[in-house]
Design a protein around this motif. Structure first.
Motif, PDB file in Angstrom:
ATOM      1  N   TRP A  58     -57.634  82.657   9.641  1.00 53.53           N
ATOM      2  CA  TRP A  58     -56.478  81.881  10.103  1.00 53.53           C
ATOM      3  C   TRP A  58     -55.925  81.001   8.991  1.00 53.53           C
ATOM      4  O   TRP A  58     -54.716  80.914   8.790  1.00 53.53           O
ATOM      5  CB  TRP A  58     -56.898  81.025  11.294  1.00 53.53           C
ATOM      6  CG  TRP A  58     -55.773  80.428  12.098  1.00 53.53           C
ATOM      7  CD1 TRP A  58     -55.015  79.342  11.783  1.00 53.53           C
ATOM      8  CD2 TRP A  58     -55.274  80.904  13.352  1.00 53.53           C
ATOM      9  NE1 TRP A  58     -54.088  79.080  12.766  1.00 53.53           N
ATOM     10  CE2 TRP A  58     -54.224  80.036  13.744  1.00 53.53           C
ATOM     11  CE3 TRP A  58     -55.616  81.960  14.189  1.00 53.53           C
ATOM     12  CZ2 TRP A  58     -53.516  80.200  14.939  1.00 53.53           C
ATOM     13  CZ3 TRP A  58     -54.924  82.125  15.380  1.00 53.53           C
ATOM     14  CH2 TRP A  58     -53.884  81.254  15.744  1.00 53.53           C
ATOM     15  N   LYS A  59     -56.841  80.371   8.255  1.00 50.20           N
ATOM     16  CA  LYS A  59     -56.423  79.437   7.210  1.00 50.20           C
ATOM     17  C   LYS A  59     -55.888  80.168   5.986  1.00 50.20           C
ATOM     18  O   LYS A  59     -54.829  79.794   5.447  1.00 50.20           O
ATOM     19  CB  LYS A  59     -57.606  78.552   6.806  1.00 50.20           C
ATOM     20  CG  LYS A  59     -57.240  77.465   5.806  1.00 50.20           C
ATOM     21  CD  LYS A  59     -58.424  76.551   5.544  1.00 50.20           C
ATOM     22  CE  LYS A  59     -58.023  75.439   4.568  1.00 50.20           C
ATOM     23  NZ  LYS A  59     -59.166  74.515   4.304  1.00 50.20           N
ATOM     24  N   SER A  60     -56.590  81.207   5.552  1.00 47.08           N
ATOM     25  CA  SER A  60     -56.200  81.893   4.311  1.00 47.08           C
ATOM     26  C   SER A  60     -54.927  82.710   4.473  1.00 47.08           C
ATOM     27  O   SER A  60     -54.147  82.849   3.522  1.00 47.08           O
ATOM     28  CB  SER A  60     -57.338  82.792   3.830  1.00 47.08           C
ATOM     29  OG  SER A  60     -57.587  83.817   4.786  1.00 47.08           O
ATOM     30  N   GLN A  61     -54.691  83.249   5.658  1.00 50.03           N
ATOM     31  CA  GLN A  61     -53.514  84.090   5.882  1.00 50.03           C
ATOM     32  C   GLN A  61     -52.383  83.342   6.588  1.00 50.03           C
ATOM     33  O   GLN A  61     -51.424  83.961   7.052  1.00 50.03           O
ATOM     34  CB  GLN A  61     -53.902  85.334   6.677  1.00 50.03           C
ATOM     35  CG  GLN A  61     -54.908  86.221   5.935  1.00 50.03           C
ATOM     36  CD  GLN A  61     -55.149  87.544   6.636  1.00 50.03           C
ATOM     37  OE1 GLN A  61     -54.373  87.965   7.497  1.00 50.03           O
ATOM     38  NE2 GLN A  61     -56.223  88.223   6.276  1.00 50.03           N
ATOM     39  N   GLN A  62     -52.523  82.011   6.665  1.00 48.33           N
ATOM     40  CA  GLN A  62     -51.459  81.162   7.219  1.00 48.33           C
ATOM     41  C   GLN A  62     -51.030  81.606   8.616  1.00 48.33           C
ATOM     42  O   GLN A  62     -49.837  81.715   8.915  1.00 48.33           O
ATOM     43  CB  GLN A  62     -50.238  81.177   6.275  1.00 48.33           C
ATOM     44  CG  GLN A  62     -50.527  80.709   4.850  1.00 48.33           C
ATOM     45  CD  GLN A  62     -50.871  79.233   4.797  1.00 48.33           C
ATOM     46  OE1 GLN A  62     -50.180  78.394   5.359  1.00 48.33           O
ATOM     47  NE2 GLN A  62     -51.972  78.918   4.123  1.00 48.33           N
ATOM     48  N   LYS A  63     -51.995  81.869   9.458  1.00 50.70           N
ATOM     49  CA  LYS A  63     -51.685  82.313  10.815  1.00 50.70           C
ATOM     50  C   LYS A  63     -51.210  81.144  11.675  1.00 50.70           C
ATOM     51  O   LYS A  63     -51.528  79.982  11.431  1.00 50.70           O
ATOM     52  CB  LYS A  63     -52.909  82.955  11.464  1.00 50.70           C
ATOM     53  CG  LYS A  63     -53.408  84.188  10.727  1.00 50.70           C
ATOM     54  CD  LYS A  63     -52.318  85.227  10.570  1.00 50.70           C
ATOM     55  CE  LYS A  63     -52.825  86.426   9.787  1.00 50.70           C
ATOM     56  NZ  LYS A  63     -51.721  87.402   9.532  1.00 50.70           N
ATOM     57  N   THR A  64     -50.419  81.486  12.688  1.00 59.13           N
ATOM     58  CA  THR A  64     -49.931  80.499  13.655  1.00 59.13           C
ATOM     59  C   THR A  64     -50.297  80.974  15.060  1.00 59.13           C
ATOM     60  O   THR A  64     -50.825  82.077  15.245  1.00 59.13           O
ATOM     61  CB  THR A  64     -48.413  80.307  13.542  1.00 59.13           C
ATOM     62  OG1 THR A  64     -47.755  81.536  13.898  1.00 59.13           O
ATOM     63  CG2 THR A  64     -48.017  79.912  12.120  1.00 59.13           C
ATOM     64  N   ILE A  65     -49.974  80.147  16.032  1.00 64.67           N
ATOM     65  CA  ILE A  65     -50.341  80.460  17.405  1.00 64.67           C
ATOM     66  C   ILE A  65     -49.688  81.746  17.890  1.00 64.67           C
ATOM     67  O   ILE A  65     -50.224  82.449  18.757  1.00 64.67           O
ATOM     68  CB  ILE A  65     -49.979  79.278  18.339  1.00 64.67           C
ATOM     69  CG1 ILE A  65     -50.661  79.443  19.709  1.00 64.67           C
ATOM     70  CG2 ILE A  65     -48.473  79.135  18.472  1.00 64.67           C
ATOM     71  CD1 ILE A  65     -52.155  79.360  19.658  1.00 64.67           C
ATOM     72  N   SER A  66     -48.559  82.103  17.312  1.00 62.29           N
ATOM     73  CA  SER A  66     -47.893  83.345  17.717  1.00 62.29           C
ATOM     74  C   SER A  66     -48.672  84.582  17.261  1.00 62.29           C
ATOM     75  O   SER A  66     -48.453  85.677  17.785  1.00 62.29           O
ATOM     76  CB  SER A  66     -46.472  83.395  17.136  1.00 62.29           C
ATOM     77  OG  SER A  66     -46.508  83.351  15.717  1.00 62.29           O
TER      78      SER A  66
END
Length: 408
Positions: free
Chosen positions: A314-322
């Motif tokens: 989540w952090k490394s790939q800049q994920k969001t809630i979507s």
């Protein structure tokens, strides 16, 4: 003529004692034509006319005062001896007042903060609780029939050792238990999670919007425990109470508060518990459980390893809630397929953190080199770990997978 003498007698009575003596005689003989004296006042006369009432009362003889209790008390001037009953009441009141002055304020137990609870103490609660009815409803393994059963028997993971079945069933029984407000242990678990994440020293209300601050979806955390029951809270408790995993818990919690990458922390944790339960039910963890001769410990570590994997991705790939649906699906597929590698990665992460080094934050292939902390286990897997730990990008998943994994 009688009317005039009556007025004259009344006037003289106000100025002296002549009328009162005469009136007393009439009262004593019972043949008076005048109105009787009541409480020192003659009915029909104004208060102003009796402004000199004190001298009037003093001029009355004892025989008249005895007929009225109030007059008797006033005439006595407080010099009458108290009755035995009255003296006892006064003495009791005095003793109670003196005792009241000596009372010191004491902080009640309800106002003191609820003590934190460890994972082992909470687990012991369930080990000593009668879960007979709950155990009837659990499904610890997947029921396979026909060719699927034969294939699983020949090529699937090993069966769990018989001596571990009771511990495994306890895990699934806890997952069937709901949050009970009448159970002190349940409330302590909830309070401990809140305090460890927020740093608060005081208890918080059972219901309220403050639960959203730690990642529940509403005012009541119980509504988010679908599919995992109380086991969802037990795993979060383990994460925040273990000294080695607490820093990781706070890192994940900090990321969950990010302006753009935020996500509901506790709901995401419950999803990690769901993945761990599926892996245990599908017997993906049986080999490791047999090797360690325990179920709860392996399941706890697999839960933390899964949460660590999600955090790094989540952090490394800049994920969001979507992106949550795709991310959860990818994490679940990889975790259940590679449980041994997940546990090894967690071990490397914690060892490096203990050694004071900066743990690697992204699950890319360069992070999968053998670690000196792994010993023989790391050397044996050197040729395969790089390939197994490579993650497919979330956006490369097929669209039909989106609905299969989502935040509970």
């Amino acid at each position: 003529m009688e009317e005039d003498s009556g007025v004259t007698s009344h006037t003289e009575g106000l100025n002296g004692v002549f009328h009162e003596c005469k009136e007393t005689e009439e009262l004593t003989n019972g043949h008076s034509n005048h109105k009787p004296v009541m409480n020192g006042l003659t009915p029909g006369h104004s208060v102003k006319e009796h402004a000199n009432g004190s001298s009037l009362l003093k001029s009355l003889p004892i025989s008249a005062l005895k007929q009225n209790g109030l007059l008797r008390s006033l005439a006595a001037g407080g010099e009458q001896p108290k009755t035995e009953e009255e003296s006892a009441e006064v003495e009791q009141a005095r003793e109670e007042w003196e005792a009241l002055e000596s009372i010191q304020p004491v902080v009640s137990e309800e106002s003191s903060p609820t003590p934190l609870i460890s994972f082992n103490e909470a687990l012991q609660h369930f080990q000593t609780t009668d879960l007979g009815e709950v155990l009837k409803n659990i499904q610890p393994t997947i029921r396979r029939t026909g060719l699927a059963a034969i294939t699983h028997f020949l090529f699937g993971p090993p069966r769990l050792h018989r001596e571990l079945l009771e511990e495994r069933d306890l895990v699934f029984a806890i997952a069937q238990c709901s949050l009970d407000n009448s159970q002190a242990v349940h409330m302590r678990v909830l309070q401990t999670i809140y305090k460890r994440l927020t740093g608060s020293k005081q208890d918080c209300p059972r219901f309220g919007t403050h639960w959203e601050n730690v990642g529940f979806q509403g005012m009541d955390p119980a509504t988010d425990l679908r599919g995992t029951g109380f086991l969802g809270l037990m795993h979060t408790l383990y994460l925040v109470m273990d000294p080695e995993t607490l820093p990781l818990a706070r890192d994940i919690y900090k990321l969950s508060q990010h302006p753009t990458q935020n996500f509901p922390f506790c709901v995401m944790s419950i999803n990690m518990t769901r993945i761990a339960l599926h892996a245990l039910r599908e017997e993906s963890l049986s080999k490791e459980c047999n090797r360690r001769q325990q179920v709860v410990g392996v399941l706890n570590e697999f839960y933390v390893a899964t949460f660590l994997h999600l955090y790094q991705l989540w952090k490394s790939q800049q994920k969001t809630i979507s992106d949550s649906g795709f991310v959860l699906k990818e994490v679940e597929l990889f975790a259940k397929k590679n449980p041994k590698q997940m546990l090894r990665r967690l071990d490397v992460f914690l060892r490096e953190r203990r050694a004071g080094g900066a743990p690697r934050a992204s699950p890319d292939p360069t992070a999968q080199q053998p670690s000196p902390y792994l010993g023989e286990r790391g050397a044996r897997s050197e040729g395969t770990r790089g390939k197994e730990m490579h993650f497919t990008g979330v956006c490369e998943l097929t669209p039909d997978m989106e609905g299969e994994a989502r935040l509970i």
